[in-house]
Design a protein around this motif. Sequence first.
Motif, PDB file in Angstrom:
ATOM      1  N   PHE A 213       0.825  -1.198   0.000  1.00 31.66           N
ATOM      2  CA  PHE A 213       0.000   0.000   0.000  1.00 31.66           C
ATOM      3  C   PHE A 213       0.869   1.262   0.000  1.00 31.66           C
ATOM      4  O   PHE A 213       0.618   2.198  -0.768  1.00 31.66           O
ATOM      5  CB  PHE A 213      -0.951   0.015   1.207  1.00 31.66           C
ATOM      6  N   SER A 214       1.880   1.292   0.850  1.00 28.35           N
ATOM      7  CA  SER A 214       2.734   2.475   0.963  1.00 28.35           C
ATOM      8  C   SER A 214       3.502   2.738  -0.324  1.00 28.35           C
ATOM      9  O   SER A 214       3.629   3.896  -0.755  1.00 28.35           O
ATOM     10  CB  SER A 214       3.690   2.328   2.140  1.00 28.35           C
TER      11      SER A 214
ATOM     12  N   PHE B  94       4.253   6.020  -5.084  1.00 32.86           N
ATOM     13  CA  PHE B  94       4.250   6.114  -6.548  1.00 32.86           C
ATOM     14  C   PHE B  94       3.185   7.107  -7.009  1.00 32.86           C
ATOM     15  O   PHE B  94       3.435   7.965  -7.858  1.00 32.86           O
ATOM     16  CB  PHE B  94       4.010   4.735  -7.178  1.00 32.86           C
ATOM     17  N   SER B  95       1.994   6.998  -6.439  1.00 31.43           N
ATOM     18  CA  SER B  95       0.903   7.906  -6.783  1.00 31.43           C
ATOM     19  C   SER B  95       1.292   9.354  -6.497  1.00 31.43           C
ATOM     20  O   SER B  95       1.069  10.244  -7.322  1.00 31.43           O
ATOM     21  CB  SER B  95      -0.349   7.519  -5.978  1.00 31.43           C
ATOM     22  N   ALA B  96       1.889   9.591  -5.338  1.00 31.51           N
ATOM     23  CA  ALA B  96       2.312  10.941  -4.978  1.00 31.51           C
ATOM     24  C   ALA B  96       3.340  11.466  -5.974  1.00 31.51           C
ATOM     25  O   ALA B  96       3.280  12.635  -6.386  1.00 31.51           O
ATOM     26  CB  ALA B  96       2.883  10.960  -3.562  1.00 31.51           C
ATOM     27  N   SER B  97       4.272  10.614  -6.382  1.00 31.77           N
ATOM     28  CA  SER B  97       5.290  11.065  -7.342  1.00 31.77           C
ATOM     29  C   SER B  97       4.638  11.449  -8.670  1.00 31.77           C
ATOM     30  O   SER B  97       5.066  12.414  -9.311  1.00 31.77           O
ATOM     31  CB  SER B  97       6.366  10.000  -7.545  1.00 31.77           C
TER      32      SER B  97
ATOM     33  N   TRP C 228       1.719  15.607  -1.090  1.00 34.54           N
ATOM     34  CA  TRP C 228       2.487  15.636   0.161  1.00 34.54           C
ATOM     35  C   TRP C 228       1.792  14.831   1.256  1.00 34.54           C
ATOM     36  O   TRP C 228       2.455  14.147   2.043  1.00 34.54           O
ATOM     37  CB  TRP C 228       2.746  17.070   0.621  1.00 34.54           C
ATOM     38  N   ALA C 229       0.467  14.892   1.306  1.00 32.18           N
ATOM     39  CA  ALA C 229      -0.269  14.114   2.311  1.00 32.18           C
ATOM     40  C   ALA C 229      -0.045  12.618   2.104  1.00 32.18           C
ATOM     41  O   ALA C 229       0.103  11.863   3.073  1.00 32.18           O
ATOM     42  CB  ALA C 229      -1.761  14.453   2.251  1.00 32.18           C
ATOM     43  N   LYS C 230      -0.006  12.180   0.853  1.00 32.68           N
ATOM     44  CA  LYS C 230       0.243  10.758   0.576  1.00 32.68           C
ATOM     45  C   LYS C 230       1.647  10.347   1.012  1.00 32.68           C
ATOM     46  O   LYS C 230       1.838   9.262   1.563  1.00 32.68           O
ATOM     47  CB  LYS C 230       0.020  10.454  -0.910  1.00 32.68           C
ATOM     48  N   ILE C 231       2.621  11.200   0.770  1.00 30.15           N
ATOM     49  CA  ILE C 231       3.990  10.892   1.188  1.00 30.15           C
ATOM     50  C   ILE C 231       4.065  10.781   2.708  1.00 30.15           C
ATOM     51  O   ILE C 231       4.590   9.801   3.255  1.00 30.15           O
ATOM     52  CB  ILE C 231       4.978  11.955   0.673  1.00 30.15           C
ATOM     53  N   LEU C 232       3.527  11.775   3.394  1.00 25.36           N
ATOM     54  CA  LEU C 232       3.562  11.765   4.865  1.00 25.36           C
ATOM     55  C   LEU C 232       2.765  10.595   5.434  1.00 25.36           C
ATOM     56  O   LEU C 232       3.185   9.948   6.399  1.00 25.36           O
ATOM     57  CB  LEU C 232       3.039  13.093   5.414  1.00 25.36           C
TER      58      LEU C 232
ATOM     59  N   ALA D 191      -7.277   6.587   8.479  1.00 23.84           N
ATOM     60  CA  ALA D 191      -8.556   7.253   8.192  1.00 23.84           C
ATOM     61  C   ALA D 191      -8.424   8.175   6.981  1.00 23.84           C
ATOM     62  O   ALA D 191      -9.306   8.177   6.096  1.00 23.84           O
ATOM     63  CB  ALA D 191      -9.019   8.042   9.416  1.00 23.84           C
ATOM     64  N   GLY D 192      -7.357   8.943   6.930  1.00 23.79           N
ATOM     65  CA  GLY D 192      -7.151   9.852   5.806  1.00 23.79           C
ATOM     66  C   GLY D 192      -7.058   9.126   4.479  1.00 23.79           C
ATOM     67  O   GLY D 192      -7.664   9.533   3.481  1.00 23.79           O
ATOM     68  N   PHE D 193      -6.311   8.026   4.477  1.00 22.16           N
ATOM     69  CA  PHE D 193      -6.211   7.239   3.247  1.00 22.16           C
ATOM     70  C   PHE D 193      -7.564   6.634   2.875  1.00 22.16           C
ATOM     71  O   PHE D 193      -7.926   6.593   1.702  1.00 22.16           O
ATOM     72  CB  PHE D 193      -5.159   6.135   3.379  1.00 22.16           C
TER      73      PHE D 193
END
Length: 124
Positions: free
Chosen positions: A15-16, A21-24, A51-55, A75-77
Amino acid sequence: MKKNTIVYWTTTGLFSVMMLFSASMYFTSPEVQANFVKMGFHDAFRIELGWAKILGALTLLIPVLNRSVKEWAYAGFGITLISASILHAADGDPAFNVIAPLIFFGILVVSYLFWKKRLQPAVS
């Protein structure tokens, strides 16, 4: 290694990596940028979400972080993935674009459930 640990790290890692990859792609792909514009989002939202996806991915991967922080990342994801699926469906995008976020939501749920199992004390 215990089954719970293997399942947890496999799903969390998969998942991470997908979220990183999605964030990039949010930062480098003109197609992704165009899709955000097409859906009516301001460009700042694309950058914020990247940035939220990376963090969030780093939060899931770092074992020593506070449980509450991890809960918020999960929860955010979850909200992000369900919202993405709904938005792609409402926009008339191809079925893959609607289903892919739900598949990753399923992986996220498995990661969360096994994270919680690992936190429970062992019963003897």
